[in-house]
Design a protein around this motif. Sequence first.
Motif, PDB file in Angstrom:
ATOM      1  N   SER A  91      35.965  -8.918  18.472  1.00 49.68           N
ATOM      2  CA  SER A  91      35.037  -8.449  19.499  1.00 49.68           C
ATOM      3  C   SER A  91      33.665  -9.094  19.330  1.00 49.68           C
ATOM      4  O   SER A  91      33.186  -9.260  18.202  1.00 49.68           O
ATOM      5  CB  SER A  91      34.900  -6.928  19.420  1.00 49.68           C
ATOM      6  N   ALA A  93      31.040  -7.667  19.755  1.00 54.63           N
ATOM      7  CA  ALA A  93      30.179  -6.643  19.153  1.00 54.63           C
ATOM      8  C   ALA A  93      30.319  -6.584  17.645  1.00 54.63           C
ATOM      9  O   ALA A  93      29.497  -5.943  16.971  1.00 54.63           O
ATOM     10  CB  ALA A  93      30.507  -5.270  19.749  1.00 54.63           C
ATOM     11  N   GLY A  98      25.693  -5.064  15.622  1.00 51.24           N
ATOM     12  CA  GLY A  98      26.309  -4.916  16.930  1.00 51.24           C
ATOM     13  C   GLY A  98      26.673  -3.468  17.224  1.00 51.24           C
ATOM     14  O   GLY A  98      27.047  -2.712  16.331  1.00 51.24           O
ATOM     15  N   ALA A  99      26.576  -3.087  18.498  1.00 52.94           N
ATOM     16  CA  ALA A  99      26.875  -1.716  18.915  1.00 52.94           C
ATOM     17  C   ALA A  99      28.208  -1.675  19.644  1.00 52.94           C
ATOM     18  O   ALA A  99      28.591  -2.618  20.333  1.00 52.94           O
ATOM     19  CB  ALA A  99      25.763  -1.182  19.809  1.00 52.94           C
ATOM     20  N   PHE A 100      28.919  -0.565  19.498  1.00 52.24           N
ATOM     21  CA  PHE A 100      30.224  -0.398  20.131  1.00 52.24           C
ATOM     22  C   PHE A 100      30.425   1.074  20.456  1.00 52.24           C
ATOM     23  O   PHE A 100      29.692   1.946  19.968  1.00 52.24           O
ATOM     24  CB  PHE A 100      31.340  -0.893  19.208  1.00 52.24           C
ATOM     25  N   ASP A 104      36.743   1.213  21.429  1.00 51.77           N
ATOM     26  CA  ASP A 104      36.640  -0.225  21.697  1.00 51.77           C
ATOM     27  C   ASP A 104      37.532  -1.011  20.732  1.00 51.77           C
ATOM     28  O   ASP A 104      37.638  -0.677  19.543  1.00 51.77           O
ATOM     29  CB  ASP A 104      35.198  -0.702  21.534  1.00 51.77           C
ATOM     30  N   LEU A 106      38.035  -3.836  18.348  1.00 54.25           N
ATOM     31  CA  LEU A 106      37.143  -4.661  17.540  1.00 54.25           C
ATOM     32  C   LEU A 106      37.862  -5.880  16.969  1.00 54.25           C
ATOM     33  O   LEU A 106      37.275  -6.960  16.889  1.00 54.25           O
ATOM     34  CB  LEU A 106      36.551  -3.825  16.398  1.00 54.25           C
ATOM     35  N   LYS A 196      27.509   1.353  15.063  1.00 50.48           N
ATOM     36  CA  LYS A 196      27.034  -0.008  14.865  1.00 50.48           C
ATOM     37  C   LYS A 196      27.731  -0.642  13.668  1.00 50.48           C
ATOM     38  O   LYS A 196      28.322   0.047  12.837  1.00 50.48           O
ATOM     39  CB  LYS A 196      25.517  -0.026  14.664  1.00 50.48           C
TER      40      LYS A 196
END
Length: 412
Positions: A91, A93, A98-100, A104, A106, A196
């Motif tokens: 990902s 992110a 990185g934010a998720f 999600d 990854l 994050k």
Amino acid sequence: MSSSGQIGHNQWFWRFVALGVLAAGIAGFVALQILKPRPAVSPPVRQLPLVRVTPVEFRNGALPVTGHGLVKPRAEIGLAAEISGKVSYVSPALVTGGAFSAGDVLIRIDPEPFRAALAQARADRESALATLKLAEQQLARNQQLVAKGFLSRQTLDERIAGRDQAKAALARAEASEDSRRIDLERTTIRAPFGGKVLSEKIDLGETVQPGKELARIFADEVVEIPVSLTDRDVALITDPWRDNAYVGNEKVPATVTVEHGNARYAWPGRVDRIEAAVDSATRTFNVVVRVDKPAARGTPVSAGAASPPPLLVGMYASVEIAGRDQGRYAVVPRRALRDGGTLWLLGTGDTVSIQPVRVLREANETAAVSAEGLPEGARVIVSDLKVVTQGMAVRVVVEPRATPAPTEHPAS
């Protein structure tokens, strides 16, 4: 008389004259010493010790409890592969910071080998199912033949064993299919919560093995600040030993403050819990303060604020926890405490009054003590003296801010 006799007579004469003059001088000196007036004897001047004093500050209400600690995530986990394979997707992110969101994707490991294995397992299950159906049909026919006497009992037993073996084979095939399905699901690594990325160690195309940590992530909806407090400080918090500390029906509030740039920013928080064990080295308690929604910008509480930051993991924070209502109490310089529980007050006529007090808490340069026995307008001695007795007279020193040298000033 001859000339030599005359000279000898003169010498003896002058010797007697000199002795007479010397005797007269000695007698005069002795007479002067005896007759001179005696000087008046003054009593020795007693030098009183100089002391510095400061007014005692009286307050009413709750006594706040202060401490410091690092901002930590409430939940932090490592993402690791549960199967071996080649990484086919990472990902965007999944980079440090990185934010998720929860759910999600990854990381994805190439699923094609696992899809093929699942298809093979399904085929094996279908084959085992067909074998079982055939075995059951044959058993049913053999049972009819045995009943009519056309088939031996031994043959029937063999058919029953064949049917049971077919059932076991089907169970193995179904378990294998379930295992292959789980492996296929494990090719996709999803975020269990929103948050994050703390760190990542994965690249596209890399072959990973089970158990290898690929990244560390943390939840950012809630952060915590463990604050080390003494038992005296913990005792000032309202009922801290419950699962959650409350004041009435409200949780004990706290304020978290962080210095950023040349300004200070604050976030509202609350006491969440006390950790289960006492620190074996410091004998202190870790009181955990919780802050919800730390991504919200802090409120400026000092001059020079520019762009307020969010409350980030790893920041060093000051924490102020609302304490129990203490009624009336006093605040004095910490160095004014003697033997941990007495104050030297400046009494009537510039004398020392030794007053025992109950220490509520000590923090930085000040101490809060019980107000019992402290008169209104009391002044406390902050100087160190080698010997102090009740009622001992002293001189008071005032240190003007503009001049480095103290000047003596009588107490009023």
